[in-house]
Design a protein around this motif. Structure first.
Motif, PDB file in Angstrom:
ATOM      1  N   GLU A  74      34.239  40.752  38.793  1.00 54.27           N
ATOM      2  CA  GLU A  74      33.338  39.894  39.565  1.00 54.27           C
ATOM      3  C   GLU A  74      33.584  38.407  39.309  1.00 54.27           C
ATOM      4  O   GLU A  74      33.108  37.571  40.086  1.00 54.27           O
ATOM      5  N   THR A  75      34.291  38.067  38.254  1.00 54.30           N
ATOM      6  CA  THR A  75      34.471  36.653  37.890  1.00 54.30           C
ATOM      7  C   THR A  75      35.944  36.270  37.871  1.00 54.30           C
ATOM      8  O   THR A  75      36.362  35.438  37.064  1.00 54.30           O
ATOM      9  N   ARG A 123      37.945  29.263  39.026  1.00 52.06           N
ATOM     10  CA  ARG A 123      36.891  29.732  39.938  1.00 52.06           C
ATOM     11  C   ARG A 123      36.307  28.590  40.747  1.00 52.06           C
ATOM     12  O   ARG A 123      35.982  28.761  41.937  1.00 52.06           O
ATOM     13  N   LEU A 186      29.258  27.898  40.829  1.00 55.56           N
ATOM     14  CA  LEU A 186      29.476  29.241  40.287  1.00 55.56           C
ATOM     15  C   LEU A 186      28.189  30.051  40.181  1.00 55.56           C
ATOM     16  O   LEU A 186      28.200  31.136  39.574  1.00 55.56           O
ATOM     17  N   HIS A 192      32.283  35.571  31.173  1.00 55.89           N
ATOM     18  CA  HIS A 192      33.529  36.165  31.644  1.00 55.89           C
ATOM     19  C   HIS A 192      34.271  36.745  30.450  1.00 55.89           C
ATOM     20  O   HIS A 192      34.545  36.025  29.479  1.00 55.89           O
TER      21      HIS A 192
END
Length: 408
Positions: A74-75, A123, A186, A192
Motif C-alpha cells: 500500500e505504500t 511517494r 501522503l 512503511h
C-alpha cells in the motif's frame, strides 16, 4: 564543677558525629546489598521479558509478516508517475541521495531512517509535481519526518541545522511548510516496512553475523540510486540482497525458514550487476571499520571475478592443421584426349565447405545439395524445339494487329 575539655573520652575515641559507628556501617552494607539485589533482579527481569517477547514474536510471526507485506504494497511509489515529472529527472536522483546520506551520517540516525525517507520522497514525487528548485527541500522534509517517526528524539535534526546544510537556500518556515505539505499529500500515512525491518526477520533464525547484515544493507542502499529498483518491494530486496551477500562472503544459504530462503534470482542478478558502480559517499560510509569495510570487500571480490573472467576469455591452445593442398589440373590437360576426372575437394577439419558452383543446366536434383538443405529437388525442363517459319509469320501478324488496335 570542672568539665573535661579533652577532645577524646576515656576510651580514646572521639565523640564526633562524622565518625561512623558499628551500627552505621551495618546499615550502609545493607543498603549496598539491597542495591546489588535490585540490579540483579532487573537483569533477570529483562532477560525474562526478552524471552517472553521472543516466544510471542514466534507465535505471531506469520501474522506480522502478512501485515508488513500488506502495508508495503500500500505504500509503494509509482515509477510511471515519477517518469512524467516536468523538471526533475532521474539523473538528479544520485546527487540528492548523496546529500541525504551525508546528512543521515552526520546526525547519526538509525539505518531504517534513510530507507523510510527515500520512500516518503518517492511517494511524494509520485503524487505531486516537484520543481527543480524544491527537490532538495522535499528530500530534507522527508528526512525530517522519517527521523521524527522512528529515530531517537535527541538525534532528530533541527530546522536550522538542515538550513545550514542547504547553504541557507531555504528559509526556516519553508521547511515547516514543506513538511506539512508532504504529510498532507501522503494522507499522514508514514509507516512503511523498510529493508532493514525485513532483514531483521530474515536473520532472526540464523546465527548472528554482522558482516553479512552490513553487506546486505550496503547492497540495498546501492539499489536506491537506480530507477530499476524503485518498484522492487523491500521484502524482495532484503532477501535478494541477503542471498547475494552470503554468496560473496561464501556463507551457506539457510534453509530453516521458507520465507527467508525465497529470494528473487532476477533481482539478485541485477544487484550483482550494479556492485561495481557505487556512490562515492556510500563507498566511504561502508569503508569504516565498525561496518566491517564491506565496500572494500566487495571491491576485492569484483577484482577477483574480473581476473577469473580474463583467464577464461583466453582462447585455448589448439593443434595447428597443415595448409590444405588443392591439386589443380594443368591447363593443357583439356587439349589432350583423355577421360575427364571429377575434382576432389578436400574435407575441412571443422565446419562445412561451401558447395561448388555448378552451371544452371546441371543444378538439378541429382546433385543432392538442395535435398540435404531441406529444399525440394529441381527437375530438368523438357527441351522445346524452335518454332517453324510458318509459326513465326503467324505470331508476327498477331502482334502487328494488336499494336494497330492499341494505337487506334
Amino acid at each position: 564543677m570542672a568539665y573535661d575539655h579533652h577532645p577524646y573520652n576515656h576510651n580514646g575515641c572521639c565523640p564526633s558525629f562524622f565518625v561512623e559507628g558499628e551500627e552505621d556501617g551495618f546499615f550502609a552494607r545493607a543498603a549496598m546489598q539491597r542495591e546489588r539485589d535490585r540490579h540483579v533482579a532487573k537483569i533477570h527481569q529483562g532477560a525474562l521479558a526478552e524471552e517472553l517477547s521472543r516466544q510471542t514474536a514466534e507465535e505471531y510471526q506469520d501474522d506480522i509478516l502478512d501485515h508488513m507485506e500488506h502495508v508495503e504494497s500500500e505504500t509503494m511509489p509509482d515509477v510511471n508517475s515519477m517518469d512524467i515529472q516536468t523538471e526533475i529527472q532521474w539523473f538528479m536522483r544520485p546527487y540528492l541521495l548523496d546529500f541525504l546520506l551525508e546528512a543521515h551520517h552526520a546526525f547519526k540516525l538509525l539505518p531504517e531512517t534513510i530507507f523510510l525517507a527515500i520512500n516518503l520522497l518517492d511517494r511524494y514525487c509520485s503524487r505531486r509535481v516537484v520543481y527543480k528548485r524544491h527537490y532538495q527541500l522535499v528530500g530534507c522534509a522527508s528526512l525530517l519526518i522519517a527521523a521524527k517517526y522512528g529515530d531517537r528524539k535527541e538525534r532528530v535534526p533541527a530546522v536550522r541545522e538542515l538550513r545550514s546544510m542547504c547553504c541557507l537556500l531555504y528559509d526556516d518556515d519553508m521547511f515547516t511548510q514543506m513538511e506539512w505539505h508532504v504529510l498532507q499529500t501522503l494522507d499522514w500515512v508514514i509507516g512503511h516496512p523498510t529493508v532493514t525491518s525485513f532483514l531483521q526477520i530474515a536473520l532472526a533464525e540464523t546465527a548472528f553475523d554482522p558482516e553479512v547484515e552490513h553487506m546486505a544493507t550496503y547492497i540495498s542502499e546501492i539499489a536506491m540510486f537506480r530507477k530499476d529498483f524503485v518498484s522492487v518491494r523491500p521484502s524482495v530486496m532484503a532477501r535478494s540482497a541477503l542471498a547475494l551477500a552470503r554468496c560473496i562472503l561464501a556463507r551457506p544459504q539457510p534453509i530453516q525458514s521458507d520465507w527467508a530462503a525465497q529470494y528473487d534470482p532476477h533481482v539478485a542478478l541485477n544487484l550483482s550487476n550494479i556492485l561495481s558502480q557505487p556512490s562515492q559517499v556510500l563507498y566511504r560510509k561502508y569503508s569504516a571499520v565498525h561496518l566491517y569495510s564491506v565496500s572494500a570487500t566487495i571491491e576485492g571480490f569484483l577484482a577477483q571475478q574480473a581476473q577469473i573472467a580474463r583467464l577464461n576469455a583466453q582462447p585455448p591452445a589448439t593443434a595447428e592443421f597443415p595448409p590444405l593442398d588443392v591439386q589443380q589440373a594443368p591447363a593443357s590437360q583439356y587439349l589432350n584426349p583423355q577421360t575427364p576426372q571429377k575434382v576432389q575437394y578436400p574435407v575441412a577439419p571443422m565446419g562445412v565447405l561451401t558447395p561448388p558452383i555448378t552451371p544452371d543446366k546441371d543444378f538439378s536434383g541429382n546433385t543432392g545439395y538442395g535435398v540435404s538443405h531441406g529444399m525440394p529437388p529441381r527437375l530438368n525442363a523438357t527441351p522445346t524445339p524452335p518454332p517453324s517459319a510458318e509459326h513465326q509469320r503467324y505470331y508476327s501478324d498477331q502482334q502487328y494487329g494488336q499494336s494497330r488496335r492499341y494505337l487506334q
